[in-house]
Write an enzyme that holds these catalytic residues in place. Structure first.
Site, PDB file in Angstrom:
ATOM      1  N   PHE A 153       0.862  -1.197   0.000  1.00  0.00           N
ATOM      2  CA  PHE A 153       0.000   0.000   0.000  1.00  0.00           C
ATOM      3  C   PHE A 153       0.892   1.238   0.000  1.00  0.00           C
ATOM      4  CE2 PHE A 153      -3.844  -2.356   0.505  1.00  0.00           C
ATOM      5  CZ  PHE A 153      -3.516  -3.460   1.282  1.00  0.00           C
ATOM      6  N   ARG A 155       2.656   4.602  -1.430  1.00  0.00           N
ATOM      7  CA  ARG A 155       2.465   5.677  -2.399  1.00  0.00           C
ATOM      8  C   ARG A 155       3.843   6.137  -2.876  1.00  0.00           C
ATOM      9  NH1 ARG A 155       0.035   9.888   1.219  1.00  0.00           N
ATOM     10  NH2 ARG A 155       1.233   8.632   2.704  1.00  0.00           N
ATOM     11  N   PHE A 250      -7.690  12.338  -0.358  1.00  0.00           N
ATOM     12  CA  PHE A 250      -8.132  11.885  -1.679  1.00  0.00           C
ATOM     13  C   PHE A 250      -9.430  12.559  -2.105  1.00  0.00           C
ATOM     14  CE2 PHE A 250      -5.077   8.629  -3.037  1.00  0.00           C
ATOM     15  CZ  PHE A 250      -4.257   8.687  -1.921  1.00  0.00           C
ATOM     16  N   ALA A 253      -9.686  17.696  -6.203  1.00  0.00           N
ATOM     17  CA  ALA A 253     -10.160  17.679  -7.601  1.00  0.00           C
ATOM     18  C   ALA A 253      -9.081  18.223  -8.523  1.00  0.00           C
ATOM     19  CB  ALA A 253     -11.417  18.529  -7.725  1.00  0.00           C
ATOM     20  N   GLY A 254      -9.155  17.823  -9.791  1.00  0.00           N
ATOM     21  CA  GLY A 254      -8.178  18.339 -10.761  1.00  0.00           C
ATOM     22  C   GLY A 254      -8.173  17.497 -12.017  1.00  0.00           C
ATOM     23  N   CYS A 261      -0.560   2.540 -10.695  1.00  0.00           N
ATOM     24  CA  CYS A 261      -1.452   1.682  -9.908  1.00  0.00           C
ATOM     25  C   CYS A 261      -2.934   1.923 -10.153  1.00  0.00           C
ATOM     26  CB  CYS A 261      -1.125   1.851  -8.436  1.00  0.00           C
ATOM     27  SG  CYS A 261       0.527   1.268  -8.067  1.00  0.00           S
ATOM     28  N   ARG A 329       4.278   7.169 -15.608  1.00  0.00           N
ATOM     29  CA  ARG A 329       3.304   6.169 -16.061  1.00  0.00           C
ATOM     30  C   ARG A 329       1.879   6.711 -15.937  1.00  0.00           C
ATOM     31  NH1 ARG A 329       5.677   1.004 -12.920  1.00  0.00           N
ATOM     32  NH2 ARG A 329       6.245   2.664 -11.466  1.00  0.00           N
TER      33      ARG A 329
HETATM   34  C1  UDX Z   1      -1.464   4.589  -4.980  1.00  0.00           C
HETATM   35  C2  UDX Z   1      -2.089   4.229  -3.641  1.00  0.00           C
HETATM   36  O1  UDX Z   1      -2.262   5.425  -2.875  1.00  0.00           O
HETATM   37  C3  UDX Z   1      -1.196   3.257  -2.875  1.00  0.00           C
HETATM   38  O2  UDX Z   1      -1.813   2.874  -1.673  1.00  0.00           O
HETATM   39  C4  UDX Z   1      -0.974   2.025  -3.762  1.00  0.00           C
HETATM   40  O3  UDX Z   1      -0.133   1.091  -3.102  1.00  0.00           O
HETATM   41  C5  UDX Z   1      -0.341   2.441  -5.062  1.00  0.00           C
HETATM   42  O4  UDX Z   1      -1.185   3.393  -5.745  1.00  0.00           O
HETATM   43  P1  UDX Z   1       0.373   6.201  -5.903  1.00  0.00           P
HETATM   44  O5  UDX Z   1      -0.244   5.838  -7.219  1.00  0.00           O
HETATM   45  O6  UDX Z   1       1.848   6.121  -5.745  1.00  0.00           O
HETATM   46  O7  UDX Z   1      -0.266   5.263  -4.726  1.00  0.00           O
HETATM   47  O8  UDX Z   1      -0.009   7.705  -5.579  1.00  0.00           O
HETATM   48  P2  UDX Z   1      -1.247   8.457  -4.906  1.00  0.00           P
HETATM   49  O9  UDX Z   1      -0.683   9.446  -3.989  1.00  0.00           O
HETATM   50  O10 UDX Z   1      -2.235   7.501  -4.406  1.00  0.00           O
HETATM   51  O11 UDX Z   1      -1.898   9.267  -6.168  1.00  0.00           O
HETATM   52  C6  UDX Z   1      -2.376   8.535  -7.251  1.00  0.00           C
HETATM   53  C7  UDX Z   1      -2.914   9.546  -8.273  1.00  0.00           C
HETATM   54  O12 UDX Z   1      -4.107  10.155  -7.767  1.00  0.00           O
HETATM   55  C8  UDX Z   1      -1.956  10.683  -8.605  1.00  0.00           C
HETATM   56  O13 UDX Z   1      -2.009  10.950  -9.994  1.00  0.00           O
HETATM   57  C9  UDX Z   1      -2.529  11.864  -7.835  1.00  0.00           C
HETATM   58  O14 UDX Z   1      -2.257  13.098  -8.493  1.00  0.00           O
HETATM   59  C10 UDX Z   1      -4.016  11.569  -7.892  1.00  0.00           C
HETATM   60  N1  UDX Z   1      -4.785  12.146  -6.804  1.00  0.00           N
HETATM   61  C11 UDX Z   1      -4.518  11.758  -5.525  1.00  0.00           C
HETATM   62  C12 UDX Z   1      -5.803  13.054  -7.102  1.00  0.00           C
HETATM   63  O15 UDX Z   1      -6.024  13.397  -8.258  1.00  0.00           O
HETATM   64  N2  UDX Z   1      -6.536  13.557  -6.079  1.00  0.00           N
HETATM   65  C13 UDX Z   1      -6.321  13.203  -4.770  1.00  0.00           C
HETATM   66  O16 UDX Z   1      -7.003  13.696  -3.896  1.00  0.00           O
HETATM   67  C14 UDX Z   1      -5.267  12.274  -4.493  1.00  0.00           C
END
Ligand code: UDX
Length: 440
Positions: A153, A155, A250, A253-254, A261, A329
């Site tokens: 899990f 990030r 999480f 917005a955007g 992942c 990616r």
């Molecule tokens: C994610 C999961 O959080 C992690 O638990 C899992 O093991 C792997 O995938 P990661 O992809 O590294 O981790 O990054 P994360 O911080 O979760 O962001 C994922 C994407 O969501 C990014 O592109 C981020 O910009 C976007 N995001 C995140 C949003 O657009 N809004 C949010 O509020 C949070």
């Protein structure tokens, strides 16, 4: 102190091996890429992860962490073997398990004593049983082993912190004794340890990522409605997030989620459901909304510059899929660049960290050395990644450099009213009526 082998030294494997070494275990980390292993032996990291190089160095110098391409050396003293190889999206979103198969077969052929084989790669539900079959069939002679699912899990950008401070450790196995031994490895992390069966553990991973992706697409849907009704989604998220059932994270917005992942895992879960005759409408909507967020960048630019973007110069600030990583990616910047070039625009871009990676994956973009070079002669500036260095730019200088003072804030890092005061035409995602709130 336990003896641990890690197969696959990527974002997950390198962090996993390094952290287990930092907890006092003896770790041998293997990768089939000689170049990657040679670089690691020289202390050069194959990935950008804040703080990782120091922890690797400390543990290599302490003799707890070694890197190799040799399976015999890797398995010699191992009690546990973590499979941390990639499971990229294949056709129709199905997870490509070729690297898991290769790892399982080679482990089976090379092992000469009992092993606990731990699947940390994100794999479709049922893969644990499949890995057990592969190992059983590939062994030259029967040697006892057990398979445990231990999904990650982590990030990117905060992987070390996430490993050392997990919300939970999830373990799945048909062999309770094996699961218990793996649980012992995780006790120093002092987090809840959930032990279940293989399939349930594998589903916990997919369901968790799919839910987080759903939460992001949900707030993006709310943002799109906010824009039409004049509400500010950042304030909405604050008002929602204090509800303990919702939580504040999480809800940003955007331009949507990218990375290795969320997109892959939502598609894989959707594929698993579809082949079972289920109709994953929500997962489909999550992906559709996520793609629409990228398209909105072009829609917002057209709203301000007119339909015909030919000859217009659009500057992208941030190319990586999120801050504090070089990972490109499924970065939103890739699709946005493609859409803008298709519309006849010229695209410039800058990222504090991922430029080398971006040069390999984005075509047709002019790479700049800093944000101000991107702003030079740009008709629109788009914030694609919320790097801290973009939050305190000299906006007076930016305004002077630009052809037209137009900002599309793909990560809502700016205040609409301040942007307007500084003379910009500002568009965020869900920031009230086109960047203005009701009381404008
Ligand atoms: C994610 C999961 O959080 C992690 O638990 C899992 O093991 C792997 O995938 P990661 O992809 O590294 O981790 O990054 P994360 O911080 O979760 O962001 C994922 C994407 O969501 C990014 O592109 C981020 O910009 C976007 N995001 C995140 C949003 O657009 N809004 C949010 O509020 C949070």
């Amino acid at each position: 102190m336990r003896n641990i082998a890690v197969v696959g030294v990527g974002y997950v494997g390198l962090v996993t091996g390094t952290c287990f070494a930092d907890l006092g275990n003896k770790v041998v980390a293997l990768d089939i890429s000689e170049e990657k292993i040679e670089k690691l032996q020289q202390g050069i990291m194959p990935i950008y992860e804040p703080g990782l190089a120091e922890v690797v160095k400390r543990n290599v110098e302490a003799g707890r962490l070694t890197f190799t391409t040799n399976y015999t050396e890797t398995l010699k003293d191992a009690e546990f073997v973590f499979i941390c190889v990639g499971t990229p999206s294949g056709v129709d979103g199905e997870a490509d398990l070729q690297y898991v198969r290769q790892a399982a077969e080679t482990i089976a052929q090379e092992m000469d004593h009992e092993l606990i084989i731990i699947n940390k790669s994100t794999v479709p539900v049922g893969t644990g049983d499949w890995v057990a079959e592969i190992i059983h069939d590939a062994q030259p002679k029967p040697i006892p082993f057990s398979v445990v699912s231990c999904p990650e899990f982590l990030r990117e950008g905060s992987a070390l912190q996430d490993f050392m401070n997990p919300d939970r450790t999830v373990l799945g196995s048909l062999n309770v004794e094996a699961a218990d031994k793996v649980a012992q490895l995780h006790l120093p992390l002092r987090a809840p340890i959930i032990v279940t069966d293989l399939r349930t553990a594998e589903m916990i991973k997919y369901a968790s990522n799919a839910f987080l992706a759903t939460k992001i697409s949900f707030i993006n849907e709310i943002a799109n409605i906010c824009e039409a009704l004049g509400a500010d989604v950042k304030e909405v998220a604050i008002g929602m997030g204090v509800d303990k059932r919702i939580g504040p994270r999480f809800l940003d917005a955007g331009v949507g989620f990218g990375g290795s992942c969320f997109p892959k895992d939502v598609l894989a879960l959707k594929h698993m459901a579809t082949v079972q005759g289920k109709h994953p409408q929500l997962l489909e909507a999550v992906m559709d909304i996520n793609y629409y967020q990228r398209k909105q960048v072009v829609l917002k630019i057209r709203e301000l510059l007119g339909e015909d973007l030919s000859g217009k110069t659009i500057g992208l600030l941030g190319l990586a899929f999120k801050p504090n990583t070089d990972d490109m990616r499924d970065a939103p910047s890739i699709v946005v660049t493609e859409l803008l070039i298709e519309a006849g625009a010229k695209v410039k871009g800058y990222d504090p960290v991922s430029m080398d990676v971006a040069r390999r994956v984005i075509r047709g973009i002019t790479f700049c050395k800093d944000p101000y070079e991107v702003a030079q002669d740009a008709d629109v500036l788009v914030i694609m990644t919320e790097w801290n260095e973009f939050k305190q730019l000299d906006m007076i200088r930016v305004n002077k450099l630009m052809n037209q003072p137009i900002i599309i804030d793909g990560r809502n890092i700016y205040d609409p009213e301040i942007m307007t005061e500084q003379g910009f035409m500002y568009r965020g995602f869900g920031r009230g009526y086109n960047g203005r709130t009701l009381d404008d």
